[in-house]
Motif scaffolding. Structure first.
Motif, mmCIF file in Angstrom:
data_model
loop_
_atom_site.group_PDB
_atom_site.id
_atom_site.type_symbol
_atom_site.label_atom_id
_atom_site.label_comp_id
_atom_site.label_asym_id
_atom_site.label_seq_id
_atom_site.Cartn_x
_atom_site.Cartn_y
_atom_site.Cartn_z
ATOM 1 N N PHE A 108 0.796 -1.488 0.129
ATOM 2 C CA PHE A 108 -0.033 0.144 -0.085
ATOM 3 C C PHE A 108 0.987 1.291 -0.040
ATOM 4 C CE2 PHE A 108 -4.540 1.041 1.151
ATOM 5 C CZ PHE A 108 -4.531 2.234 1.085
ATOM 6 N N THR A 109 0.870 2.156 -1.292
ATOM 7 C CA THR A 109 1.940 3.174 -1.193
ATOM 8 C C THR A 109 1.038 4.611 -1.282
ATOM 9 O OG1 THR A 109 1.838 3.017 -3.547
ATOM 10 C CG2 THR A 109 3.492 1.883 -2.719
ATOM 11 N N THR A 110 -0.282 4.619 -1.231
ATOM 12 C CA THR A 110 -0.963 5.634 -1.198
ATOM 13 C C THR A 110 -0.991 6.562 -0.013
ATOM 14 O OG1 THR A 110 -2.236 4.473 -2.811
ATOM 15 C CG2 THR A 110 -3.134 6.715 -2.463
ATOM 16 N N GLY A 111 0.174 7.358 0.447
ATOM 17 C CA GLY A 111 0.194 7.762 1.679
ATOM 18 C C GLY A 111 -0.871 8.837 2.171
ATOM 19 N N HIS A 112 -1.542 9.819 1.448
ATOM 20 C CA HIS A 112 -2.684 10.585 2.060
ATOM 21 C C HIS A 112 -3.943 9.800 2.294
ATOM 22 C CE1 HIS A 112 -3.799 9.891 -2.339
ATOM 23 N NE2 HIS A 112 -4.894 10.786 -2.114
ATOM 24 N N VAL A 113 -4.031 8.634 1.739
ATOM 25 C CA VAL A 113 -5.257 7.849 2.127
ATOM 26 C C VAL A 113 -4.592 6.713 3.301
ATOM 27 C CG1 VAL A 113 -6.388 5.546 1.386
ATOM 28 C CG2 VAL A 113 -5.805 7.250 -0.374
ATOM 29 N N GLN A 114 -3.332 6.706 3.383
ATOM 30 C CA GLN A 114 -3.242 5.834 4.678
ATOM 31 C C GLN A 114 -3.476 6.844 5.827
ATOM 32 O OE1 GLN A 114 0.954 4.855 3.436
ATOM 33 N NE2 GLN A 114 0.556 2.835 3.753
ATOM 34 N N VAL A 115 -3.122 8.264 5.716
ATOM 35 C CA VAL A 115 -3.304 9.041 6.907
ATOM 36 C C VAL A 115 -4.939 9.134 7.004
ATOM 37 C CG1 VAL A 115 -3.176 11.430 7.396
ATOM 38 C CG2 VAL A 115 -1.415 10.425 6.418
ATOM 39 N N GLN A 116 -5.731 9.197 6.004
ATOM 40 C CA GLN A 116 -7.072 9.201 6.457
ATOM 41 C C GLN A 116 -7.849 8.044 6.966
ATOM 42 O OE1 GLN A 116 -8.306 9.846 2.197
ATOM 43 N NE2 GLN A 116 -7.666 12.084 2.392
ATOM 44 N N GLN A 117 -7.300 7.147 6.715
ATOM 45 C CA GLN A 117 -7.674 5.710 7.260
ATOM 46 C C GLN A 117 -7.236 5.433 8.570
ATOM 47 O OE1 GLN A 117 -6.871 2.442 4.256
ATOM 48 N NE2 GLN A 117 -8.406 3.257 2.807
ATOM 49 N N ALA A 118 -5.982 5.670 8.823
ATOM 50 C CA ALA A 118 -5.469 5.483 10.213
ATOM 51 C C ALA A 118 -6.200 6.365 11.041
ATOM 52 C CB ALA A 118 -3.829 6.033 9.985
ATOM 53 N N ALA A 119 -6.510 7.470 10.808
ATOM 54 C CA ALA A 119 -7.572 8.672 11.673
ATOM 55 C C ALA A 119 -8.755 7.726 11.755
ATOM 56 C CB ALA A 119 -7.726 10.018 10.986
ATOM 57 N N THR A 120 -9.429 7.378 10.972
ATOM 58 C CA THR A 120 -10.928 6.832 11.157
ATOM 59 C C THR A 120 -10.763 5.602 11.987
ATOM 60 O OG1 THR A 120 -11.526 8.014 8.999
ATOM 61 C CG2 THR A 120 -12.809 6.039 10.088
ATOM 62 N N ALA A 121 -9.562 4.668 11.496
ATOM 63 C CA ALA A 121 -9.347 3.479 12.379
ATOM 64 C C ALA A 121 -9.304 3.542 13.690
ATOM 65 C CB ALA A 121 -8.403 2.606 11.732
ATOM 66 N N TYR A 122 -8.476 4.626 14.234
ATOM 67 C CA TYR A 122 -8.205 5.111 15.449
ATOM 68 C C TYR A 122 -9.264 5.340 16.244
ATOM 69 C CZ TYR A 122 -5.209 7.829 18.959
ATOM 70 O OH TYR A 122 -4.792 8.198 19.968
ATOM 71 N N TRP A 123 -10.229 5.766 15.649
ATOM 72 C CA TRP A 123 -11.423 6.144 16.464
ATOM 73 C C TRP A 123 -12.387 4.834 16.238
ATOM 74 C CZ3 TRP A 123 -13.769 11.488 17.339
ATOM 75 C CH2 TRP A 123 -15.064 11.451 17.695
ATOM 76 N N LEU A 124 -12.574 4.185 15.422
ATOM 77 C CA LEU A 124 -13.306 3.273 15.458
ATOM 78 C C LEU A 124 -12.905 2.111 16.293
ATOM 79 C CD1 LEU A 124 -14.410 2.698 11.644
ATOM 80 C CD2 LEU A 124 -15.552 3.851 13.288
ATOM 81 N N ILE A 125 -11.737 1.653 16.304
ATOM 82 C CA ILE A 125 -11.102 0.672 17.222
ATOM 83 C C ILE A 125 -11.195 1.053 18.675
ATOM 84 C CG2 ILE A 125 -9.225 -0.780 17.811
ATOM 85 C CD1 ILE A 125 -8.498 -0.583 14.723
ATOM 86 N N MET A 126 -10.882 2.555 19.053
ATOM 87 C CA MET A 126 -11.096 2.737 20.315
ATOM 88 C C MET A 126 -12.520 2.742 20.850
ATOM 89 S SD MET A 126 -8.395 5.944 21.281
ATOM 90 C CE MET A 126 -8.941 6.977 19.845
ATOM 91 N N PHE A 127 -13.445 2.925 20.074
ATOM 92 C CA PHE A 127 -14.886 3.078 20.424
ATOM 93 C C PHE A 127 -15.152 1.387 20.492
ATOM 94 C CE2 PHE A 127 -19.056 1.835 18.714
ATOM 95 C CZ PHE A 127 -19.973 2.573 19.592
ATOM 96 N N ALA A 128 -14.584 0.767 19.542
ATOM 97 C CA ALA A 128 -15.201 -0.920 19.729
ATOM 98 C C ALA A 128 -14.211 -1.710 21.061
ATOM 99 C CB ALA A 128 -14.826 -1.578 18.466
ATOM 100 N N CYS A 129 -13.198 -1.091 21.047
ATOM 101 C CA CYS A 129 -12.314 -1.787 22.200
ATOM 102 C C CYS A 129 -12.042 -1.070 23.302
ATOM 103 C CB CYS A 129 -11.104 -2.434 21.428
ATOM 104 S SG CYS A 129 -11.436 -3.443 20.151
#
Length: 494
Positions: free
Chosen positions: A135-156
């Motif tokens: 996975f080399t699309t850096g700006h997408v990684q930033v956006q997904q890391a931000a959203t995953a950060y929220w979702l996983i903290m909510f779930a766990c």
């Protein structure tokens, strides 16, 4: 430790989050590993960076051009709602993560680093993991890391007690999602591009794989063995033949649909919002704004042609020396230079129709979460899905599947963003995987705790194993020698 963090922050900000320079770095490393002379390395890096910047001009131009419509729909109809868009989603996390979870946004960037390392390791041991895509699309990684950060903290929430445990779990889930998702798009991309040597690394990787499969199963070859009619095979009669040309087709369709919306918004509103000047002609403003869609699409396609060749050629050095059998995952816009050109505007409009109907239903049902469609999901998701759907299912698939994608984007985003609390901060990522796949993953982790985390990791790990079992002979051959793969496939068919 502080020095290392400073170096990492500098690299993350100036290279990893800037996909043009990330692509340039990959090209440099690849050509060096291939033993190219310094001047070829320099020339390749420049062409790759400039090509990606051209693509960025096209992409950002499309977003900017759509802004009067997006703002107008929100203001004129008094819709105070959440916007589904990667940048609005990232801003929502930035604004609310500390208030909701007591965690700083900076940890999301550490998550990105560890998840990227997980992706690299999974590909490095591809003989075991069966994963071949980086996975080399850096700006997408930033956006997904931000959203995953929220979702996983909510779930766990039980992970919040330990930062280390939290980051390890997050990085494992996100890194596997990147590796598995992009890996799923390898076969579709290789088939559409005739072995160009890249795959998708964006926000709709599972969406591409699922819709590609649905297109073949629901709309593919007829029982009599005849091929389905694709968009590029449609020869329109008489005056309608002008729609066979992508630039003309895009311009006319945008004039009809967005010209009507701009006209409804009215000159006074557009002047008040400083989208146009009082001295401007409304007629020619509408014409120019709509025609710019064709301009930016042409720019985007030029950027694709400029950098893809350098990236795929140079990546052979990385694949041969460091990550055998691997290929790079790139922005979904790259696929617009391949396949049916008219699939892009038609997929966009079909998805837009789906989103508008879904939003109307949310309003009618008095949903506690209202949604405003952002341009990035409605265009880049649905245009991309249409290109892939057309390849396997023809015209019907290219119109019907993006329409249902639009419905999924709105309903899925409204459900997950309202549930986890992101809607209160004005935005959610909203693209296919994050409106369909990640809500399911979040629910599994929320209700099964550690067992849910383990289940998701196991399921993600099994997916490439199933792909491999389905075609053991061709699985790695499709990335290593596409011509040999085609010959083997043709032999089996014969």
């Amino acid at each position: 430790m502080d020095i290392l963090m400073t170096i990492w922050n500098y690299f993350a900000t100036n290279v990893l989050q800037q996909p043009a320079f990330m692509i340039g770095l990959i090209v440099i490393i690849g050509y060096i590993l291939l033993g190219k002379p310094w001047y070829d390395v320099l020339a390749g890096a420049i062409k790759a960076i400039v090509g990606y910047l051209i693509l960025t001009v096209g992409s950002s131009g499309l977003v900017t051009n759509f802004r009067p419509v997006l703002v107008g729909l929100k203001d004129r109809f008094n819709m105070d709602a959440m916007v589904i868009d990667p940048y609005f989603g990232q801003n929502a996390v930035t604004a609310g993560v500390e208030e909701v979870f007591g965690k700083g946004f900076g940890q999301a960037m550490i998550l990105l680093l560890i998840a990227f390392i997980v992706n690299i390791l999974l590909v490095r041991f591809s003989k075991v993991t069966k994963l071949r895509a980086l996975f080399t699309t850096g700006h997408v990684q930033v956006q997904q890391a931000a959203t995953a950060y929220w979702l996983i903290m909510f779930a766990c929430p039980f992970l919040l007690k330990s930062n280390l445990q939290l980051l390890i779990v997050m990085a494992l889930v996100l890194g596997m999602y990147w590796a598995v998702g992009s890996n799923l798009t390898i076969k579709p991309c290789q088939e559409i591009t005739d072995g160009a040597g890249f795959c998708m690394a964006h926000q709709q990787m599972f969406g591409i794989a699922i819709n590609y499969w649905l297109a073949e199963k629901l709309f593919g070859k007829k029982k009599n063995g005849k091929e389905v009619k694709k968009l590029e095979d449609v020869e329109l009669p008489g005056f309608m033949s002008i729609f066979n040309e992508n630039m003309v087709c895009t311009s006319i369709l945008m004039l009809i649909f967005f010209g009507a919306i701009l006209t409804i918004l009215g000159k006074d509103y557009l002047i008040a919002q400083k989208f146009m000047l009082e001295t401007d002609s409304m007629v020619f403003y509408v014409i120019k704004t709509c025609l710019y869609f064709s301009v930016y699409l042409a720019i985007l396609q030029l950027g694709v042609r400029t950098f893809v060749t350098e990236l795929t050629q140079s990546f052979q050095g990385i694949a041969n020396k460091l990550l055998p059998g691997s290929i790079p995952g790139v922005d979904c816009a790259v696929i617009y230079g391949f396949g049916a050109a008219n699939a892009v505007p038609l997929g966009f409009l079909a998805g837009f129709a789906g989103q508008i109907i879904a939003i109307a239903l949310l309003i009618a049902l008095k949903s506690p979460v209202l949604v405003i469609c952002g341009f990035v999901p409605v265009f880049f998701d649905n245009a991309t899905i249409a290109v892939f759907a057309n390849e396997k299912g023809g015209v019907k698939a290219a119109l019907i599947l993006p329409f249902f994608s639009g419905l999924c984007q709105v309903f899925g985003s409204a459900i997950i963003a309202g549930w986890v609390g992101m809607a209160a901060y004005g935005g959610y990522l909203g693209m296919w995987d994050w409106a369909v796949v990640w809500p399911v993953m979040t629910g599994v982790m929320k209700y099964l705790s550690y067992g849910g985390i383990a289940l998701i990791v196991i399921v993600l790990a099994i997916i490439p194993q199933l792909q491999y079992r389905k075609d053991k002979e061709g699985y790695f051959l499709i990335t290593e020698d596409y011509e040999a793969y085609k010959e083997k496939k043709a032999g089996k068919v014969a």
